[in-house]
Design a protein around this motif. Structure first.
Motif, short mmCIF file in Angstrom:
data_model
loop_
_atom_site.label_atom_id
_atom_site.label_comp_id
_atom_site.label_asym_id
_atom_site.label_seq_id
_atom_site.Cartn_x
_atom_site.Cartn_y
_atom_site.Cartn_z
N ILE A 67 -2.14 4.78 1.41
CA ILE A 67 -2.43 5.17 2.80
C ILE A 67 -1.88 6.57 3.08
CG2 ILE A 67 -1.95 4.67 5.24
CD1 ILE A 67 -2.12 1.68 4.47
N VAL A 71 -4.08 9.65 4.36
CA VAL A 71 -3.78 10.33 5.62
C VAL A 71 -3.55 11.82 5.38
CG1 VAL A 71 -2.03 10.54 7.46
CG2 VAL A 71 -2.90 8.29 6.81
N TYR A 72 -2.85 12.14 4.30
CA TYR A 72 -2.54 13.55 4.04
C TYR A 72 -3.73 14.31 3.45
CZ TYR A 72 0.47 17.54 3.47
OH TYR A 72 1.03 18.78 3.60
N ILE A 113 3.87 10.90 3.05
CA ILE A 113 3.36 12.04 3.82
C ILE A 113 4.40 13.17 3.84
CG2 ILE A 113 2.73 12.83 6.14
CD1 ILE A 113 1.36 10.06 6.51
#
Length: 177
Positions: A67, A71-72, A113
């Motif tokens: 995830i 996201v990044y 992240i």
């Protein structure tokens, strides 16, 4: 117990090798190898799922890392789309989320992240310290976080799994050079 540790180490190590090899093939940007890229993505997606299926305590780490990468914006190639789709689909169909793991999942997402952000700062030359650059290049935050969680929970196999994955990934990176 020892057999479980060995199996986890071998599965995670093999997965790290395949993920890095897939990265390297994607970097070549050869269209002829499209089928190979997709097959490798499917294979590492299956291996990620197998680790989580056999060792449920690995789920927050593996899913949180995936995830965080999504996201990044680090998942940016066909092979990785295939691998992540296979992994997350199988995970959601056969395992799903348990509420008691969500805090660890969130922690691993945030750490991943943060690690990607810090690595980008060095890659873009915004931070120029050579010693820190070498430390950051091996992406230690996830390992340190997992080590601390293992120390608090006593689930050392989680840290061994991550360490094995990273060793496979780094080994292929070194051999590539």
């Amino acid at each position: 117990m020892i057999n479980n540790v060995i199996i986890l180490i071998l599965l995670a190590f093999t997965t790290g090798i395949i993920v890095k090899y897939t990265d390297d093939i994607e970097d070549l940007k050869k269209k002829k190898q499209r089928w190979l890229k997709i097959c490798l993505g499917f294979l590492y997606g299956l291996l990620l799922f197998l680790v989580v299926y056999l060792y449920p305590f690995m789920a927050p780490l593996w899913v949180g890392t995936v995830i965080g990468m999504l996201v990044y914006g680090r998942i940016d190639a066909l092979s990785h789309y295939a691998g992540i789709a296979v992994f997350l689909s199988l995970f959601l169909i056969f395992i799903g989320f348990q509420l008691n793991n969500l805090y660890l999942l969130g922690l691993f997402v945030l750490v991943n992240i943060g690690e990607e952000y810090i690595n980008d700062m060095f890659d873009k030359g915004k931070i120029k310290n050579k010693i820190l650059s070498k430390i950051v290049s091996v992406r230690p935050l996830l390992e340190i976080t997992t080590f601390i969680i293992a120390a608090f929970t006593g689930i050392w196999m989680m840290w061994f799994g991550l360490l094995s994955f990273d060793l496979g990934y780094i080994l292929i990176g070194r051999l590539e050079k």
